[in-house]
Design a protein around this motif. Structure first.
Motif, PDB file in Angstrom:
ATOM      1  N   ARG A 130       0.806  -1.225   0.000  1.00  0.00           N
ATOM      2  CA  ARG A 130       0.000   0.000   0.000  1.00  0.00           C
ATOM      3  C   ARG A 130       0.833   1.266   0.000  1.00  0.00           C
ATOM      4  N   CYS A 131       1.988   1.211   0.666  1.00  0.00           N
ATOM      5  CA  CYS A 131       2.813   2.411   0.791  1.00  0.00           C
ATOM      6  C   CYS A 131       4.235   1.998   1.142  1.00  0.00           C
ATOM      7  N   ASN A 132       5.079   2.960   1.432  1.00  0.00           N
ATOM      8  CA  ASN A 132       6.483   2.685   1.731  1.00  0.00           C
ATOM      9  C   ASN A 132       6.774   2.494   3.217  1.00  0.00           C
ATOM     10  N   CYS A 133       5.769   2.555   4.063  1.00  0.00           N
ATOM     11  CA  CYS A 133       5.944   2.405   5.508  1.00  0.00           C
ATOM     12  C   CYS A 133       6.326   0.957   5.839  1.00  0.00           C
ATOM     13  N   PRO A 134       7.411   0.733   6.605  1.00  0.00           N
ATOM     14  CA  PRO A 134       7.810  -0.633   6.924  1.00  0.00           C
ATOM     15  C   PRO A 134       6.773  -1.395   7.758  1.00  0.00           C
ATOM     16  N   PHE A 135       6.046  -0.715   8.633  1.00  0.00           N
ATOM     17  CA  PHE A 135       5.026  -1.375   9.443  1.00  0.00           C
ATOM     18  C   PHE A 135       3.856  -1.818   8.569  1.00  0.00           C
ATOM     19  N   THR A 136       3.391  -0.908   7.727  1.00  0.00           N
ATOM     20  CA  THR A 136       2.282  -1.232   6.829  1.00  0.00           C
ATOM     21  C   THR A 136       2.691  -2.319   5.843  1.00  0.00           C
ATOM     22  N   SER A 137       3.913  -2.258   5.345  1.00  0.00           N
ATOM     23  CA  SER A 137       4.393  -3.281   4.410  1.00  0.00           C
ATOM     24  C   SER A 137       4.410  -4.659   5.070  1.00  0.00           C
ATOM     25  N   ALA A 138       4.865  -4.737   6.325  1.00  0.00           N
ATOM     26  CA  ALA A 138       4.842  -6.013   7.050  1.00  0.00           C
ATOM     27  C   ALA A 138       3.410  -6.511   7.204  1.00  0.00           C
ATOM     28  N   LEU A 139       2.499  -5.596   7.510  1.00  0.00           N
ATOM     29  CA  LEU A 139       1.094  -5.993   7.656  1.00  0.00           C
ATOM     30  C   LEU A 139       0.474  -6.381   6.317  1.00  0.00           C
ATOM     31  N   ASP A 140       0.940  -5.781   5.227  1.00  0.00           N
ATOM     32  CA  ASP A 140       0.470  -6.190   3.903  1.00  0.00           C
ATOM     33  C   ASP A 140       0.773  -7.666   3.655  1.00  0.00           C
ATOM     34  N   VAL A 141       1.884  -8.144   4.195  1.00  0.00           N
ATOM     35  CA  VAL A 141       2.297  -9.537   4.016  1.00  0.00           C
ATOM     36  C   VAL A 141       1.713 -10.434   5.104  1.00  0.00           C
ATOM     37  N   LEU A 142       1.819 -10.024   6.350  1.00  0.00           N
ATOM     38  CA  LEU A 142       1.515 -10.902   7.474  1.00  0.00           C
ATOM     39  C   LEU A 142       0.207 -10.592   8.194  1.00  0.00           C
ATOM     40  N   GLY A 143      -0.465  -9.544   7.793  1.00  0.00           N
ATOM     41  CA  GLY A 143      -1.607  -9.071   8.557  1.00  0.00           C
ATOM     42  C   GLY A 143      -2.951  -9.688   8.225  1.00  0.00           C
ATOM     43  N   ASP A 144      -2.983 -10.658   7.341  1.00  0.00           N
ATOM     44  CA  ASP A 144      -4.286 -11.267   7.074  1.00  0.00           C
ATOM     45  C   ASP A 144      -4.574 -12.348   8.112  1.00  0.00           C
ATOM     46  N   LYS A 145      -5.699 -12.977   7.994  1.00  0.00           N
ATOM     47  CA  LYS A 145      -6.176 -13.918   9.000  1.00  0.00           C
ATOM     48  C   LYS A 145      -5.322 -15.174   9.121  1.00  0.00           C
ATOM     49  N   TRP A 146      -4.576 -15.556   8.080  1.00  0.00           N
ATOM     50  CA  TRP A 146      -3.956 -16.875   8.075  1.00  0.00           C
ATOM     51  C   TRP A 146      -2.436 -16.921   8.064  1.00  0.00           C
ATOM     52  N   PHE A 152      -2.012 -29.174   8.158  1.00  0.00           N
ATOM     53  CA  PHE A 152      -2.695 -27.885   8.264  1.00  0.00           C
ATOM     54  C   PHE A 152      -4.216 -28.041   8.165  1.00  0.00           C
ATOM     55  N   ILE A 153      -4.656 -28.878   7.241  1.00  0.00           N
ATOM     56  CA  ILE A 153      -6.099 -29.078   7.029  1.00  0.00           C
ATOM     57  C   ILE A 153      -6.758 -29.693   8.254  1.00  0.00           C
ATOM     58  N   GLU A 154      -6.048 -30.593   8.929  1.00  0.00           N
ATOM     59  CA  GLU A 154      -6.622 -31.293  10.077  1.00  0.00           C
ATOM     60  C   GLU A 154      -6.469 -30.530  11.393  1.00  0.00           C
ATOM     61  N   SER A 155      -5.892 -29.346  11.357  1.00  0.00           N
ATOM     62  CA  SER A 155      -5.659 -28.586  12.590  1.00  0.00           C
ATOM     63  C   SER A 155      -6.955 -27.973  13.120  1.00  0.00           C
ATOM     64  N   ASP A 156      -6.908 -27.555  14.375  1.00  0.00           N
ATOM     65  CA  ASP A 156      -8.068 -26.929  15.020  1.00  0.00           C
ATOM     66  C   ASP A 156      -8.486 -25.626  14.347  1.00  0.00           C
ATOM     67  N   GLU A 157      -7.552 -24.966  13.659  1.00  0.00           N
ATOM     68  CA  GLU A 157      -7.862 -23.686  13.039  1.00  0.00           C
ATOM     69  C   GLU A 157      -8.813 -23.813  11.852  1.00  0.00           C
ATOM     70  N   ALA A 158      -8.903 -24.994  11.256  1.00  0.00           N
ATOM     71  CA  ALA A 158      -9.866 -25.307  10.192  1.00  0.00           C
ATOM     72  C   ALA A 158      -9.773 -24.366   8.995  1.00  0.00           C
ATOM     73  N   ILE A 159      -8.604 -24.264   8.423  1.00  0.00           N
ATOM     74  CA  ILE A 159      -8.417 -23.444   7.227  1.00  0.00           C
ATOM     75  C   ILE A 159      -8.934 -24.202   6.004  1.00  0.00           C
ATOM     76  N   ALA A 160      -9.636 -23.518   5.143  1.00  0.00           N
ATOM     77  CA  ALA A 160     -10.158 -24.134   3.919  1.00  0.00           C
ATOM     78  C   ALA A 160      -9.002 -24.476   2.981  1.00  0.00           C
ATOM     79  N   THR A 161      -9.147 -25.541   2.216  1.00  0.00           N
ATOM     80  CA  THR A 161      -8.059 -26.017   1.359  1.00  0.00           C
ATOM     81  C   THR A 161      -7.634 -24.976   0.330  1.00  0.00           C
ATOM     82  N   ASN A 162      -8.591 -24.272  -0.268  1.00  0.00           N
ATOM     83  CA  ASN A 162      -8.231 -23.280  -1.281  1.00  0.00           C
ATOM     84  C   ASN A 162      -7.466 -22.103  -0.674  1.00  0.00           C
ATOM     85  N   ILE A 163      -7.844 -21.706   0.517  1.00  0.00           N
ATOM     86  CA  ILE A 163      -7.147 -20.611   1.195  1.00  0.00           C
ATOM     87  C   ILE A 163      -5.759 -21.065   1.615  1.00  0.00           C
ATOM     88  N   LEU A 164      -5.668 -22.266   2.174  1.00  0.00           N
ATOM     89  CA  LEU A 164      -4.366 -22.799   2.583  1.00  0.00           C
ATOM     90  C   LEU A 164      -3.415 -22.863   1.400  1.00  0.00           C
TER      91      LEU A 164
END
Length: 142
Positions: free
Chosen positions: A6-22, A41-53
């Motif tokens: 989104r921008c050149n900010c190092p914090f925002t850039s890290a969140l662009d990569v790591l800030g989603d739900k998974w 991963f599929i069998e874990s308690d977090e229950a991530i959908a296969t396409n998202i994983l």
């Protein structure tokens, strides 16, 4: 797979990569819980959908956080391993765990209160070092 920043900010850039739900959940599963296969991963308690994983693992691989390889004794199965860049997220995982332990218990009373949580409370650096050591020991036997 190109990452959009989104921008050149190092914090925002890290969140662009790591800030989603998974993304950090997957890294945590690998580092803390020893998961390495798609099935793990599929069998874990977090229950991530296969396409998202699948999408998230490809993104982590494209960013150099995860390496996709084959099991030495089973060339049909893929395993996912944290790279040094991925292991460098260990302090972030530790800080998130500590923050959750300190600030979310009143809202989520069933957060685990055993295992490594005592070490995390006492010494986050040692907790992180132990996680990395255990992870590298596991890699040596893979």
């Amino acid at each position: 797979m190109e990452t959009k920043f989104r921008c050149n900010c190092p914090f925002t850039s890290a969140l662009d990569v790591l800030g989603d739900k998974w993304m950090l959940v997957i890294v945590k599963q690998m580092l803390v819980e020893g998961m390495s296969t798609f099935k793990d991963f599929i069998e874990s308690d977090e229950a991530i959908a296969t396409n998202i994983l699948s999408t998230k693992l490809k993104q982590l691989e494209a960013l150099g956080i995860v390496l996709k390889t084959k099991l030495p004794d089973n060339k049909k199965s893929n395993i996912y391993l944290l790279t040094e860049k991925g292991l460098a997220l260990t302090p972030v995982i530790g800080e998130l765990g500590a923050w959750s332990d300190n600030h979310l218990r009143e809202h989520h009373s069933s957060i685990v209160n055993e295992g490594g949580i005592e070490l995390l409370r006492k010494d986050k650096t040692e907790f992180g070092n132990l996680l990395i050591e255990k992870y590298r020991d596991k890699l040596a036997t893979t």
